[in-house]
Design an enzyme around this catalytic site. Structure first.
Site, PDB file in Angstrom:
ATOM      1  N   PHE A  25       0.742  -1.190  -0.155  1.00 24.68           N
ATOM      2  CA  PHE A  25       0.018   0.074   0.064  1.00 24.68           C
ATOM      3  C   PHE A  25       0.751   1.329  -0.019  1.00 24.68           C
ATOM      4  CE2 PHE A  25      -2.593   3.104   2.802  1.00 24.68           C
ATOM      5  CZ  PHE A  25      -3.605   3.320   1.730  1.00 24.68           C
ATOM      6  N   SER A  93       3.864  -6.838   2.787  1.00 23.61           N
ATOM      7  CA  SER A  93       2.961  -6.004   3.452  1.00 23.61           C
ATOM      8  C   SER A  93       1.620  -6.159   2.991  1.00 23.61           C
ATOM      9  CB  SER A  93       3.375  -4.501   3.197  1.00 23.61           C
ATOM     10  OG  SER A  93       2.662  -3.591   3.913  1.00 23.61           O
ATOM     11  N   ASP A 194       9.774  -3.863  12.696  1.00 23.42           N
ATOM     12  CA  ASP A 194       8.998  -3.211  11.722  1.00 23.42           C
ATOM     13  C   ASP A 194       8.248  -2.234  12.092  1.00 23.42           C
ATOM     14  OD1 ASP A 194       7.242  -2.985   9.654  1.00 23.42           O
ATOM     15  OD2 ASP A 194       6.883  -4.992   9.161  1.00 23.42           O
ATOM     16  N   HIS A 224      10.824  -3.012   7.585  1.00 29.31           N
ATOM     17  CA  HIS A 224       9.561  -3.540   6.908  1.00 29.31           C
ATOM     18  C   HIS A 224       9.988  -3.924   5.437  1.00 29.31           C
ATOM     19  CE1 HIS A 224       5.347  -3.894   6.025  1.00 29.31           C
ATOM     20  NE2 HIS A 224       5.540  -2.957   5.128  1.00 29.31           N
TER      21      HIS A 224
END
Length: 268
Positions: A25, A93, A194, A224
């Site tokens: 995203f 993710s 993360d 991340h």
């Protein structure tokens, strides 16, 4: 609207085993391109699409929602299935959540799933306030730069449109409900630290899927965006070994093939 440099979709025509990679995203294909190139160099057919509203400017993302992002990867999966014997879905993710939903909905058409720091929910006050705040504030700070490796950056937006963020929140709830329908072999890699996705998300995915063949890998040196971080090579090698174990003829046909950037058709 022109696509940001490096954010272009990527495709490689390789052998009879294909891999669909899903980016995250507000991000773009750029953080996954080294992963895609690694797999392509080993003879796999690879598709890395640009999700609608991504890779241009954050305002374009504001007018899209999870149905648009999922429809894009669903189309790409159908295209890969049309020319490959076995197809795997990978994601980072929110792209991990997209990959998991593809697996839940398409069953045996997906041979296996590999996800890196998969998102499962928006935690805390932020998640509870999004449905209201999105009507008052157009955007919040960006989330694409969580990388431990010095001097490395990811291509994505420096702002998060809150309408789209709320759609992502609702999508994660849909995926969570469908996780028990995931039965395929699963490789889940997650970072020890993360700053974007809570470590509890990986634990919940592992607890809720129905897969019997499950491999969990801890990435001790990455944050991340681990596909650009210190553990990137481990991600690439573990995922290729995963594919090779489940589809032994991976890369056996058409290894020297052309790759293309662009031409996604729908990508913002």
């Amino acid at each position: 609207m022109p696509v940001l440099p490096g954010a272009e979709p990527y495709r490689h025509e390789g052998g009879e085993v294909g891999v669909l990679l899903c980016h995250g995203f507000t991000g773009s294909p750029q953080p996954l391109r080294p992963w895609a190139s690694f797999l392509a160099a080993r003879g796999l057919t690879v598709s890395l699409p640009l999700l609608p509203g991504h890779g241009t400017r954050w305002q374009d993302l504001r007018v899209t929602g999870w149905q648009d992002w999922y429809a894009e990867v669903d189309r790409e999966l159908a295209a890969l299935r049309g020319r490959c014997r076995d197809v795997f879905v990978f994601g980072l993710s929110l792209g991990g959540a997209l990959a998991l939903r593809l697996a839940a909905r398409h069953g045996d058409a997906v041979r296996g799933v590999a996800v890196v720091n998969p998102a499962n929910r928006v935690h805390g006050v932020r998640g509870r306030l999004l449905p209201v705040v999105r009507h008052l504030v157009p955007s919040g700070p960006g989330i694409v730069g969580d990388i431990a490796r010095p001097g490395v950056t990811g291509t994505g937006y420096d702002r998060v449109p809150l309408h789209a963020a709320d759609s992502a929140r609702r999508f994660l709830r849909v995926v969570d409900r469908e996780l028990p329908q995931v039965t395929q072999p699963l490789l889940l890699l997650h970072s020890a630290e993360d700053g974007v996705v809570d470590p509890a998300d990986s634990a919940r995915v592992l607890a809720r899927v129905s897969s019997v063949d499950v491999t969990e890998v801890l990435l001790e040196h990455s944050r991340h965006v681990a596909t650009l971080d210190h553990d990137a090579e481990r991600i690439f090698e573990e995922s290729h070994a995963f594919v090779s174990r489940l589809a032994p003829r991976a890369g056996a046909v058409g290894a020297p093939a052309a790759e293309t950037s662009g031409g996604s058709g729908t990508g913002g």
